[in-house]
Design a protein around this motif. Structure first.
Motif, PDB file in Angstrom:
ATOM      1  N   LYS A  50       0.833  -1.192   0.000  1.00 30.41           N
ATOM      2  CA  LYS A  50       0.000   0.000   0.000  1.00 30.41           C
ATOM      3  C   LYS A  50       0.873   1.250   0.000  1.00 30.41           C
ATOM      4  CE  LYS A  50      -4.083   1.929   2.246  1.00 30.41           C
ATOM      5  NZ  LYS A  50      -5.039   1.778   3.367  1.00 30.41           N
ATOM      6  N   SER A  51       0.455   2.238  -0.754  1.00 30.34           N
ATOM      7  CA  SER A  51       1.225   3.474  -0.844  1.00 30.34           C
ATOM      8  C   SER A  51       1.215   4.191   0.501  1.00 30.34           C
ATOM      9  CB  SER A  51       0.641   4.387  -1.924  1.00 30.34           C
ATOM     10  OG  SER A  51       1.211   5.670  -1.849  1.00 30.34           O
ATOM     11  N   PRO A  52       2.378   4.678   0.944  1.00 35.40           N
ATOM     12  CA  PRO A  52       2.413   5.450   2.188  1.00 35.40           C
ATOM     13  C   PRO A  52       1.868   6.865   2.020  1.00 35.40           C
ATOM     14  CG  PRO A  52       4.589   5.381   1.209  1.00 35.40           C
ATOM     15  CD  PRO A  52       3.717   4.498   0.366  1.00 35.40           C
ATOM     16  N   PHE A  53       1.603   7.279   0.761  1.00 31.06           N
ATOM     17  CA  PHE A  53       1.160   8.640   0.491  1.00 31.06           C
ATOM     18  C   PHE A  53      -0.339   8.723   0.222  1.00 31.06           C
ATOM     19  CE2 PHE A  53       5.379   7.928  -1.460  1.00 31.06           C
ATOM     20  CZ  PHE A  53       6.137   8.575  -0.503  1.00 31.06           C
ATOM     21  N   MET A  54      -0.896   7.739  -0.510  1.00 28.74           N
ATOM     22  CA  MET A  54      -2.295   7.762  -0.899  1.00 28.74           C
ATOM     23  C   MET A  54      -2.959   6.457  -0.477  1.00 28.74           C
ATOM     24  SD  MET A  54      -2.345  10.704  -2.415  1.00 28.74           S
ATOM     25  CE  MET A  54      -3.924  10.705  -3.240  1.00 28.74           C
ATOM     26  N   ASP A  55      -4.262   6.459  -0.384  1.00 28.39           N
ATOM     27  CA  ASP A  55      -5.003   5.259   0.008  1.00 28.39           C
ATOM     28  C   ASP A  55      -5.210   4.385  -1.224  1.00 28.39           C
ATOM     29  OD1 ASP A  55      -6.447   3.408   1.379  1.00 28.39           O
ATOM     30  OD2 ASP A  55      -8.318   4.574   1.422  1.00 28.39           O
ATOM     31  N   MET A  56      -4.134   3.791  -1.704  1.00 25.42           N
ATOM     32  CA  MET A  56      -4.178   2.962  -2.915  1.00 25.42           C
ATOM     33  C   MET A  56      -2.964   2.051  -2.929  1.00 25.42           C
ATOM     34  SD  MET A  56      -3.115   5.961  -5.610  1.00 25.42           S
ATOM     35  CE  MET A  56      -3.063   4.851  -6.995  1.00 25.42           C
ATOM     36  N   GLN A  57      -3.067   0.996  -3.729  1.00 24.53           N
ATOM     37  CA  GLN A  57      -1.977   0.051  -3.860  1.00 24.53           C
ATOM     38  C   GLN A  57      -0.914   0.589  -4.810  1.00 24.53           C
ATOM     39  OE1 GLN A  57      -1.603  -2.906  -2.153  1.00 24.53           O
ATOM     40  NE2 GLN A  57      -3.438  -2.268  -1.000  1.00 24.53           N
ATOM     41  N   LEU A  58       0.330   0.178  -4.563  1.00 24.46           N
ATOM     42  CA  LEU A  58       1.404   0.551  -5.464  1.00 24.46           C
ATOM     43  C   LEU A  58       1.228  -0.142  -6.814  1.00 24.46           C
ATOM     44  CD1 LEU A  58       4.422   0.337  -3.005  1.00 24.46           C
ATOM     45  CD2 LEU A  58       3.243   2.388  -3.767  1.00 24.46           C
ATOM     46  N   VAL A  59       1.699   0.505  -7.864  1.00 25.87           N
ATOM     47  CA  VAL A  59       1.531   0.003  -9.238  1.00 25.87           C
ATOM     48  C   VAL A  59       2.877  -0.506  -9.729  1.00 25.87           C
ATOM     49  CG1 VAL A  59       0.900   0.628 -11.584  1.00 25.87           C
ATOM     50  CG2 VAL A  59      -0.337   1.627  -9.648  1.00 25.87           C
ATOM     51  N   PRO A  60       2.918  -1.706 -10.324  1.00 21.70           N
ATOM     52  CA  PRO A  60       4.201  -2.226 -10.826  1.00 21.70           C
ATOM     53  C   PRO A  60       4.608  -1.553 -12.123  1.00 21.70           C
ATOM     54  CG  PRO A  60       2.449  -3.767 -11.314  1.00 21.70           C
ATOM     55  CD  PRO A  60       1.827  -2.702 -10.480  1.00 21.70           C
ATOM     56  N   VAL A  61       5.908  -1.428 -12.332  1.00 20.87           N
ATOM     57  CA  VAL A  61       6.482  -0.945 -13.587  1.00 20.87           C
ATOM     58  C   VAL A  61       7.295  -2.084 -14.166  1.00 20.87           C
ATOM     59  CG1 VAL A  61       8.038   0.709 -14.666  1.00 20.87           C
ATOM     60  CG2 VAL A  61       6.551   1.436 -12.794  1.00 20.87           C
TER      61      VAL A  61
END
Length: 538
Positions: free
Chosen positions: A79-90
């Motif tokens: 989970k992103s520490p900045f926004m309420d969302m999951q991190l996105v893979p690159v």
């Protein structure tokens, strides 16, 4: 005894220091094995090979990131520490596409990203302009005295009186005309050789003193001297000039009346010079006046005056409108609608899809599978919420019409990182620097309003910067080593990226003007905030 107390105190301090250091090392050790840690730059993660993993589809994942904070990269999902969302893979295949961005469907939904299709259509630009009514100067009658005389009676005694064709205007007594008439009647009564010649000569003399053929026929028919001459209106309209009064003496050539017709009127409409190419002589025009609701007046452009107002940057289009009932009065304001010929089969996109940077126009193209790429376009005219695309796109493509600024920011950052990586690989000794020291560390993104620009500093009132845990404030940043872009000015709303310098200050790494994101309404002033150990501005 005193020395023993000092010795015991020193031993206690040493034990506390050793215990604190042990607890610190234990916390660091546990932190390294639990939770997410930010990775080094992408190049380092790719070189080590430890951070790169494979997903269920077999694609190689280079790192994970938060699309809202593209400068931070993580080596593990979560989970992103900045926004309420999951991190996105690159993925490895995406990293090589400079400027392209991959956004998952869930993130697209959270960001409210909408797309629209590039279509072919007809573009008929409707131009609306405001103008004032004036007399048609081609429908004017100017009456002058043909001989010296006296004004005996006026039938029209005030300007702006309406008159109709053939209406009596003034009675004049002209002594010279009386003498010419008497001579003609005497010659007409003579008989014998040469009598006809004398009568013809007398008739010609009446013409020379200014009598009209109608007046001469009246003398010839009645056989009497017409002591007074009545001047009549040659056309209908209003008297706009009255130069005589009863009892006056008038000389030959003196002006008597000026009559302006109202069958047609002119409207001098102000057209922005940027739209001058869209109108031409003969274009149909429909006009309406606020004083005459529901009434439409039709006409056409009779002339485009070759004069541009240097203050308003407009030129005048002279419109000739039919005014059979005389309802349009000079001085009225009217709204004119110009209808230019429609151009067929032109590429059209919604106006909100275009990002104006000041030097170029960009749209974000949806390439499918969550991938987006910025494309430079050549804009044409804009009307009815649509922009004409002259080059850069083709029919059927999809462009982003909502949330495109966030995607464009990510694409620009990604392209900049790739180009910087290429420069570093070619010249390892190249290092971005400023007057205060070399720039290093992660990039942080913000949006704000330019308050002032100095020689080596720019002051910005910015909103919250999540990656630094900063609130809204006004602060100064070191200018880029190459200087600010020429299209940045005080009062502009800008999107910018900053990086920390060796002295704890921050420098601008990238800055672009934007009209898509509003500046913060207010921000407390803070000049060069110091940094605490956790990176929070104090």
């Amino acid at each position: 005894m005193k020395n023993q107390k000092i010795l015991f105190a020193l031993m206690a301090i040493g034990l506390l220091t050793a215990g604190g250091y042990g607890l610190y090392r234990l916390g660091v050790s546990r932190g390294m094995h639990s939770g997410m840690t930010m990775s080094a730059p992408v190049a380092s993660a790719a070189a080590s090979g430890d951070a790169a993993k494979a997903d269920s589809a077999g694609k190689k994942v280079l790192y994970w990131h938060d699309p809202m904070v593209p400068g931070q990269k993580f080596d593990k999902p979560g989970k992103s520490p900045f926004m309420d969302m999951q991190l996105v893979p690159v993925y490895a295949g995406d990293a090589g596409d400079e400027g392209k961005v991959s956004v998952s469907s869930r993130v697209q939904e959270n960001l409210g990203i909408r797309t629209a299709e590039v279509i072919k259509g007809n573009l008929g630009q409707a131009i609306v302009a405001v103008g004032s009514v004036a007399y048609n100067e081609r429908d004017v009658a100017q009456l002058q005295a043909r001989s010296n005389g006296f004004v005996e009676h006026l039938y029209v005694k005030a300007t702006l009186d309406a008159v109709h064709k053939g209406q009596a205007l003034v009675d004049l007594y002209v002594p010279e005309w009386v003498a010419a008439q008497e001579e003609y009647l005497t010659a007409k009564r003579l008989h014998g050789a040469g009598a006809d010649g004398l009568a013809d000569a007398a008739r010609q003399r009446m013409r020379l003193v200014g009598m009209s053929d109608a007046q001469i026929r009246q003398v010839d028919t009645s056989g009497k001297v017409q002591a007074r001459a009545t001047v009549t209106a040659p056309t209908g309209g209003v008297v706009t000039e009255l130069a005589v009064h009863e009892g006056m003496t008038v000389a030959m050539g003196a002006p008597l009346f000026r009559i302006n017709g109202l069958g047609t009127v002119w409207v001098n409409a102000e057209i922005p010079e940027s739209l001058a190419a869209q109108i031409s002589i003969g274009n149909a025009v429909e006009a309406h006046a606020a004083a005459l609701p529901g009434t439409i007046f039709k006409g056409k452009i009779s002339a485009i005056l070759p004069d541009v107002n240097p203050v308003t940057r407009t030129l005048k289009a002279r419109i000739e409108l039919a005014n059979p009932s005389g309802q349009l009065i000079p001085g009225m304001f009217v709204t004119a609608n110009f209808v230019s010929p429609a151009r067929k089969d032109v590429l059209l996109v919604p106006m909100e899809a275009v990002i104006q940077t000041g030097t170029r126009s960009v749209v974000m193209v949806d390439q499918g599978d969550g991938k987006f790429a910025p494309v430079d376009v050549d804009l044409g005219t804009e009307t009815n919420g649509q922009s004409e695309i002259r080059a850069g796109l083709r029919a059927g493509q999809k462009v982003v019409v909502s949330g495109q600024f966030l995607i464009d920011s990510e694409a620009s950052l990604k392209g900049t990182a790739t180009r910087m990586g290429d420069m570093t690989a070619a010249s390892p000794n190249i290092e971005a620097s400023s007057a205060a020291g070399p720039i290093s560390g992660p990039t942080h993104h913000g949006v704000g309003k330019v308050e002032s620009i100095g020689k080596d500093e720019i002051t910005i009132s910015h909103g919250p910067i999540a990656t630094l845990q900063w609130g809204a404030m006004t602060m100064g940043f070191a200018a880029p080593a190459g200087g600010l872009p020429k299209n940045i000015a005080v009062g502009d709303t800008v999107a910018f990226d900053i990086r920390p310098m060796s002295d704890g200050m921050f420098a601008i790494a990238r800055i672009v003007p934007t009209v898509d994101v509003p500046a913060p309404a207010s921000a407390p002033a803070a000049r060069h905030p110091a940094k605490s150990g956790n990176g929070v501005a104090k």
